[in-house]
Design a protein around this motif. Sequence first.
Motif, short mmCIF file in Angstrom:
data_model
loop_
_atom_site.label_atom_id
_atom_site.label_comp_id
_atom_site.label_asym_id
_atom_site.label_seq_id
_atom_site.Cartn_x
_atom_site.Cartn_y
_atom_site.Cartn_z
N PHE A 124 -36.47 -39.05 0.64
CA PHE A 124 -37.84 -39.92 1.20
C PHE A 124 -38.04 -41.33 0.42
CE2 PHE A 124 -42.28 -40.49 0.58
CZ PHE A 124 -42.74 -40.84 1.68
N LEU A 125 -38.11 -41.30 -0.52
CA LEU A 125 -38.22 -42.76 -1.44
C LEU A 125 -37.21 -43.80 -1.01
CD1 LEU A 125 -39.62 -41.43 -4.79
CD2 LEU A 125 -40.77 -42.37 -3.10
N ASN A 126 -36.00 -43.27 -0.75
CA ASN A 126 -34.89 -44.00 -0.49
C ASN A 126 -34.58 -44.40 1.04
OD1 ASN A 126 -34.47 -44.65 -3.04
ND2 ASN A 126 -32.90 -42.69 -3.20
N GLY A 127 -35.80 -43.83 1.87
CA GLY A 127 -35.45 -44.31 3.30
C GLY A 127 -34.76 -43.29 4.21
N ARG A 128 -33.94 -42.27 3.71
CA ARG A 128 -33.21 -41.52 4.47
C ARG A 128 -33.98 -40.72 5.28
NH1 ARG A 128 -30.69 -36.63 4.61
NH2 ARG A 128 -28.61 -36.56 5.64
N LEU A 129 -35.09 -40.07 4.73
CA LEU A 129 -36.12 -39.10 5.59
C LEU A 129 -37.45 -39.91 5.52
CD1 LEU A 129 -34.91 -35.70 4.05
CD2 LEU A 129 -34.18 -36.52 6.00
N ASP A 130 -38.02 -39.42 6.52
CA ASP A 130 -39.50 -39.72 6.47
C ASP A 130 -40.17 -38.49 6.16
OD1 ASP A 130 -40.40 -37.94 8.59
OD2 ASP A 130 -39.95 -39.71 10.08
N LEU A 131 -41.58 -38.60 5.67
CA LEU A 131 -42.30 -37.35 5.26
C LEU A 131 -42.15 -36.22 5.98
CD1 LEU A 131 -43.63 -36.88 2.48
CD2 LEU A 131 -45.70 -37.45 3.27
N GLN A 133 -39.96 -35.20 7.86
CA GLN A 133 -38.43 -34.73 8.00
C GLN A 133 -38.36 -34.07 6.72
OE1 GLN A 133 -36.77 -38.50 8.99
NE2 GLN A 133 -35.28 -37.51 10.44
N ALA A 134 -38.78 -34.43 5.63
CA ALA A 134 -38.62 -33.82 4.25
C ALA A 134 -39.28 -32.36 4.10
CB ALA A 134 -39.15 -34.81 3.23
N ALA A 154 -35.40 -28.92 14.61
CA ALA A 154 -35.96 -30.21 15.66
C ALA A 154 -36.63 -31.24 14.80
CB ALA A 154 -36.43 -29.85 16.69
N GLN A 155 -37.63 -30.76 13.91
CA GLN A 155 -38.27 -31.80 13.09
C GLN A 155 -37.48 -32.45 11.83
OE1 GLN A 155 -42.05 -30.26 11.69
NE2 GLN A 155 -42.10 -31.19 9.60
N LEU A 156 -36.67 -31.76 11.39
CA LEU A 156 -35.86 -32.48 10.56
C LEU A 156 -34.89 -33.75 11.21
CD1 LEU A 156 -34.35 -32.73 7.87
CD2 LEU A 156 -32.91 -30.77 8.35
N GLN A 157 -34.52 -33.39 12.40
CA GLN A 157 -33.97 -34.42 13.13
C GLN A 157 -34.55 -35.47 13.79
OE1 GLN A 157 -31.83 -31.58 15.89
NE2 GLN A 157 -29.93 -31.61 14.59
N GLY A 158 -36.12 -35.73 13.45
CA GLY A 158 -36.70 -36.68 13.66
C GLY A 158 -37.63 -36.49 14.90
N GLY A 159 -37.60 -35.24 15.64
CA GLY A 159 -38.25 -35.02 16.76
C GLY A 159 -39.58 -35.18 16.63
N LEU A 160 -40.60 -34.81 15.72
CA LEU A 160 -42.05 -34.88 15.63
C LEU A 160 -42.19 -36.51 15.12
CD1 LEU A 160 -44.85 -34.20 15.43
CD2 LEU A 160 -44.64 -33.25 13.17
N SER A 161 -41.47 -36.88 14.12
CA SER A 161 -41.97 -38.27 13.71
C SER A 161 -41.45 -39.21 15.03
CB SER A 161 -40.91 -38.56 12.34
OG SER A 161 -39.67 -38.09 12.62
N GLY A 162 -40.43 -39.09 15.63
CA GLY A 162 -40.24 -39.76 16.76
C GLY A 162 -41.29 -39.98 17.73
N LYS A 163 -41.93 -39.11 17.94
CA LYS A 163 -42.82 -39.07 18.98
C LYS A 163 -44.34 -39.67 18.34
CE LYS A 163 -41.89 -34.93 21.88
NZ LYS A 163 -41.85 -35.82 23.00
N VAL A 164 -44.37 -39.13 17.12
CA VAL A 164 -45.63 -39.91 16.28
C VAL A 164 -45.57 -41.56 16.14
CG1 VAL A 164 -47.00 -39.86 14.21
CG2 VAL A 164 -46.29 -37.65 15.35
N ARG A 165 -44.11 -41.93 15.78
CA ARG A 165 -44.15 -43.20 15.61
C ARG A 165 -44.22 -44.18 16.89
NH1 ARG A 165 -40.29 -42.23 11.27
NH2 ARG A 165 -41.30 -43.42 9.45
#
Length: 466
Positions: A124-131, A133-134, A154-165
């Motif tokens: 997370f801190l190095n930017g590979r995952l957002d929170l 996804q972590a 699906a959340q790990l692959q960025g499904g939720l964070s993609g919609k939120v972003r």
Amino acid sequence: MEYGIGGTIAAISTAAGEAGIGIVRLSGPDAIGITGRMFRGPRGGGLPANSHSVVYGHVVDPRSGEIIDEVLVTVFRAPRSYTREDVVEIGCHGGLAAVRGVLQAALRAGARAALPGEFTARAFLNGRLDLSQAEAVLDLVRSKTGRAAAAALAQLQGGLSGKVRRVREDLLDVVAWIEAGIDFPDEVGDPPGDELAKQIGAAALEIGRLLNSAGSGRILREGIRVALAGRPNVGKSSLMNALLRMERAIVTDVPGTTRDTIEEGANILGFPVTLVDMAGLRDTRDAVEAAGVARARGEIEAADVVVIVLDDSAGLGDEDRRAIDNARRAPGVRVVAVNKVDLGAGALARVDLEGLCGASRAVRVSARTGENIGALEEAIVAAAGGTGSSGGSLAQVVVTNARHAAALERAAAALDEAESGVKSGLPVDLASTALRDAVDALGEITGDTAGEEIIDRIFREFCVGK
């Protein structure tokens, strides 16, 4: 921040106990150097120069040179690794002595013991995952059903964070538009109120869709506790066996066979469920049965869903009514299972059981033949707040985390305030303030605006080694 103290960390990444293999993982600027000090390849060779390479050899005590175990070492060079640092994974024999010996060798060679979740925290801190996804990594590890695992993936692959972003960026554009009009009134001017309300409404609609999934998401993550309640001999144990598709509870014709609680995990329509069979609810002078009845009442109080089991061949008696009264006082949602319909008596066919029991649904079933067991499963999941069936898409974005749901609710409230203000003609700078509150709330999900205390609390829930 507790998780930003640096250095090279090491931990056992596989579960404790006997297994075919165990893995000790290192991450940090000296992960490869530390491993090199305790690794001996064939004919004295060292670690491979290329990333994503595996080499056979032995781990030795860096002080004495004594062989600890025969291993396979995999090297992942930064930034092509889980943490975006140099990572080494040492695959050794899965016995407790072997993996502990390899970990101790790594610590003696210069690594420090990893904190819980520190590998994922570094990702997370190095930017590979957002929170979000972590957090999905932990959900995936803890998943008890395929549907829960698919939602976490699906959340790990960025499904939720993609919609939120996307929603967050749209709102930032609206804020920039409003503030440009405030700063440059002659050149830009205030945005048209109808267009502003339209864009705010579109963002609110997307957040609403995400919040609509939170009921199913919560029980995917936390599971459903279901108590089977009723008087003796209505078929609670038979019903539990029918739901489990196995003979777990003892079934006899003798009333009061079950005197203690029996718990078993089940997968119902993809949701993790704990079924609790218990003593029949009745007045008794038998001390053992009375203790079981008291425990049954406690389970009813603790259940998310109480299934009130009635006997269609016998109708309603005083003991049934007392059992219903016990269930109605409990906080859980109630479902009625009218059992033994295969006997054809139909004694309860004309009774308003939903009204009598304060239940969301009454289902006529036969534990003996399996009739309508699927309908009862759907009623249990729906009563707990779940939706859909096992045939639905498993990769859909579902809000499974209470922290995410709370942040979405704050964002929705802020957008409602902004939209109402715009529609009522209030100054647009007031809408800008509310919109910024929504932006900040959404940023807490991805970690863009989450404080250090929240981040540390999240990673402390992880096991060491992940």
